[in-house]
Scaffold this motif. Structure first.
Motif, short mmCIF file in Angstrom:
data_model
loop_
_atom_site.label_atom_id
_atom_site.label_comp_id
_atom_site.label_asym_id
_atom_site.label_seq_id
_atom_site.Cartn_x
_atom_site.Cartn_y
_atom_site.Cartn_z
N LEU A 232 -3.53 -2.32 -1.81
CA LEU A 232 -4.48 -2.73 -0.77
C LEU A 232 -5.13 -1.51 -0.12
O LEU A 232 -6.34 -1.51 0.16
CB LEU A 232 -3.77 -3.58 0.28
CG LEU A 232 -3.38 -5.01 -0.14
CD1 LEU A 232 -2.56 -5.68 0.94
CD2 LEU A 232 -4.64 -5.84 -0.44
N MET A 233 -4.34 -0.47 0.13
CA MET A 233 -4.89 0.73 0.77
C MET A 233 -5.92 1.40 -0.14
O MET A 233 -6.99 1.82 0.31
CB MET A 233 -3.76 1.72 1.08
CG MET A 233 -4.22 2.97 1.82
SD MET A 233 -2.91 4.18 2.01
CE MET A 233 -2.72 4.70 0.31
N ILE A 234 -5.63 1.48 -1.44
CA ILE A 234 -6.56 2.12 -2.37
C ILE A 234 -7.83 1.29 -2.50
O ILE A 234 -8.95 1.82 -2.47
CB ILE A 234 -5.88 2.31 -3.75
CG1 ILE A 234 -4.75 3.34 -3.63
CG2 ILE A 234 -6.91 2.76 -4.79
CD1 ILE A 234 -3.96 3.51 -4.90
N ASN A 237 -10.05 1.62 0.70
CA ASN A 237 -10.71 2.92 0.91
C ASN A 237 -11.24 3.50 -0.39
O ASN A 237 -11.43 4.71 -0.50
CB ASN A 237 -9.73 3.91 1.55
CG ASN A 237 -9.18 3.41 2.87
OD1 ASN A 237 -9.93 3.18 3.81
ND2 ASN A 237 -7.87 3.22 2.94
N GLU A 238 -11.49 2.65 -1.39
CA GLU A 238 -11.88 3.16 -2.71
C GLU A 238 -13.18 3.94 -2.65
O GLU A 238 -13.29 5.04 -3.20
CB GLU A 238 -12.02 1.98 -3.68
CG GLU A 238 -12.42 2.42 -5.09
CD GLU A 238 -12.53 1.25 -6.04
OE1 GLU A 238 -12.78 1.48 -7.23
OE2 GLU A 238 -12.36 0.09 -5.57
N LYS A 239 -14.19 3.40 -1.97
CA LYS A 239 -15.49 4.08 -1.97
C LYS A 239 -15.43 5.41 -1.22
O LYS A 239 -16.09 6.38 -1.61
CB LYS A 239 -16.56 3.18 -1.37
CG LYS A 239 -16.36 2.80 0.08
CD LYS A 239 -17.50 1.90 0.55
CE LYS A 239 -17.35 1.55 2.03
NZ LYS A 239 -18.45 0.66 2.48
N TRP A 240 -14.57 5.48 -0.17
CA TRP A 240 -14.47 6.74 0.56
C TRP A 240 -13.67 7.77 -0.23
O TRP A 240 -13.96 8.97 -0.17
CB TRP A 240 -13.83 6.50 1.92
CG TRP A 240 -14.61 5.56 2.77
CD1 TRP A 240 -14.27 4.29 3.14
CD2 TRP A 240 -15.91 5.79 3.32
NE1 TRP A 240 -15.27 3.73 3.90
CE2 TRP A 240 -16.29 4.62 4.04
CE3 TRP A 240 -16.78 6.87 3.30
CZ2 TRP A 240 -17.50 4.51 4.70
CZ3 TRP A 240 -18.00 6.77 3.97
CH2 TRP A 240 -18.35 5.60 4.65
N ILE A 241 -12.66 7.29 -0.97
CA ILE A 241 -11.92 8.22 -1.83
C ILE A 241 -12.82 8.79 -2.91
O ILE A 241 -12.84 10.01 -3.16
CB ILE A 241 -10.71 7.49 -2.45
CG1 ILE A 241 -9.69 7.11 -1.38
CG2 ILE A 241 -10.04 8.37 -3.51
CD1 ILE A 241 -8.55 6.25 -1.88
N LEU A 242 -13.63 7.91 -3.54
CA LEU A 242 -14.57 8.39 -4.56
C LEU A 242 -15.60 9.32 -3.95
O LEU A 242 -15.96 10.35 -4.55
CB LEU A 242 -15.26 7.19 -5.22
CG LEU A 242 -14.39 6.32 -6.13
CD1 LEU A 242 -15.17 5.11 -6.60
CD2 LEU A 242 -13.89 7.12 -7.31
N LEU A 243 -16.08 8.99 -2.75
CA LEU A 243 -17.07 9.84 -2.10
C LEU A 243 -16.48 11.22 -1.81
O LEU A 243 -17.13 12.25 -2.01
CB LEU A 243 -17.56 9.17 -0.80
CG LEU A 243 -18.59 9.97 0.01
CD1 LEU A 243 -19.85 10.20 -0.81
CD2 LEU A 243 -18.92 9.23 1.29
N GLY A 244 -15.21 11.26 -1.33
CA GLY A 244 -14.58 12.55 -1.06
C GLY A 244 -14.41 13.39 -2.30
O GLY A 244 -14.68 14.60 -2.29
#
Length: 284
Positions: A232-234, A237-244
């Motif tokens: 659920l956490m991944i 925040n998937e788009k922000w992880i990819l953006l980072g």
């Protein structure tokens, strides 16, 4: 924001970026033509002056527009509707990790399937090894020709480039033919290998399920809860992880570009590119 609005934003911004990219390209060509017809020659100083005064600002705006498009694609991703047929190679790569290591306990039919899978893998390995050897040999032959100064002794650049093309193009053609042929065989063989791998994976899973003791209720519930929270956490925040990650890669690229500018590499590349454009194709 709804999926319709996200798709609409990406659609219209994509049209704007495409038109702006064509406009910047036309501006580059117009400046090259103006230099050729007004000055009659190309020099690094003249090209640099024209680039700074006429092309630099639109080019910087275009770079910023590309970055904005990248951010938009992450923040407002495009939703693709419709069902897509799974790729056989990707499915095969995923299922190979679940293949049984030992085939002694399998039935005769499954042993034959395992033998066919090993044959497919061996043939692919041999073909890709041959392709890699051909590409490496072509690259070595090309480098030997290019770095031999005796092939570029006069100022007849067009003749030198034509001679180099006659020598290099057959190697390039053979390398491309090997890569394309091996890729086609890999795609075709994957369609025949995939059903066999699925049967072996299913048999291996059934055998493992019979041997494996069922986990306790506490262990199972705790493990499921942890995996559920992590998933659920991944997903959240998937788009922000990819953006980072992509911004980190972009920053590293900018740093390397800056290092290249600082040590004079940009000037060397620029001079070589200007010589190729002005001498190779006959503009000079």
């Amino acid at each position: 924001m709804t999926e319709t609005k996200c798709n609409r934003i990406n659609f219209w911004y994509g049209i704007f970026l495409s038109v702006f990219t064509v406009a910047v390209g036309i501006l580059f060509l117009a400046e090259v033509a103006d230099i050729y017809y007004s000055e009659g020659k190309f020099t690094s100083e003249l090209i640099g002056m024209r680039f700074r005064t006429h092309v630099l600002a639109p080019f910087v705006i275009w770079i910023a527009a590309v970055i904005v498009a990248f951010v938009l694609s992450v923040v407002y991703p495009v939703s693709r509707s419709g069902k897509h047929k799974p790729d056989a190679l990707k499915s095969l790569s995923r299922l190979r990790k679940k293949l049984p290591e030992h085939t002694e306990d399998l039935s005769e039919e499954l042993k034959n399937d395992a033998l066919c899978v090993r044959k497919f893998r061996l043939i692919r390995t041999v073909l890709w090894s041959i392709t890699a050897a051909v590409c490496l040999a072509s690259a070595i032959a090309t480098c030997v020709y290019v770095f031999d100064k005796t092939h570029f002794t006069s100022s007849e650049y067009n003749t030198h480039m034509l001679d180099m093309a006659k020598f290099v193009l057959p190697f390039v053609a053979v390398s491309f033919a090997c890569c394309i042929g091996t890729a086609i065989y890999e795609a075709v063989s994957a369609k025949y290998e995939l059903p066999l791998v699925k049967k072996l994976v299913a048999a291996n899973a059934a055998a493992a399920k019979q041997k494996e003791a069922p986990p306790s209720v506490e262990e199972k519930s705790g493990r499921c809860a942890f995996l559920k929270r992590t998933g659920l956490m991944i997903r959240k925040n998937e788009k922000w992880i990819l953006l980072g990650i992509r911004l980190a890669v972009f920053i590293v690229a900018i740093v390397f570009i800056g290092v290249g500018i600082a040590n004079g590499g940009m000037n060397d590349v620029f001079i070589k590119a200007a010589k190729i454009c002005t001498e190779c194709i006959g503009l000079g």
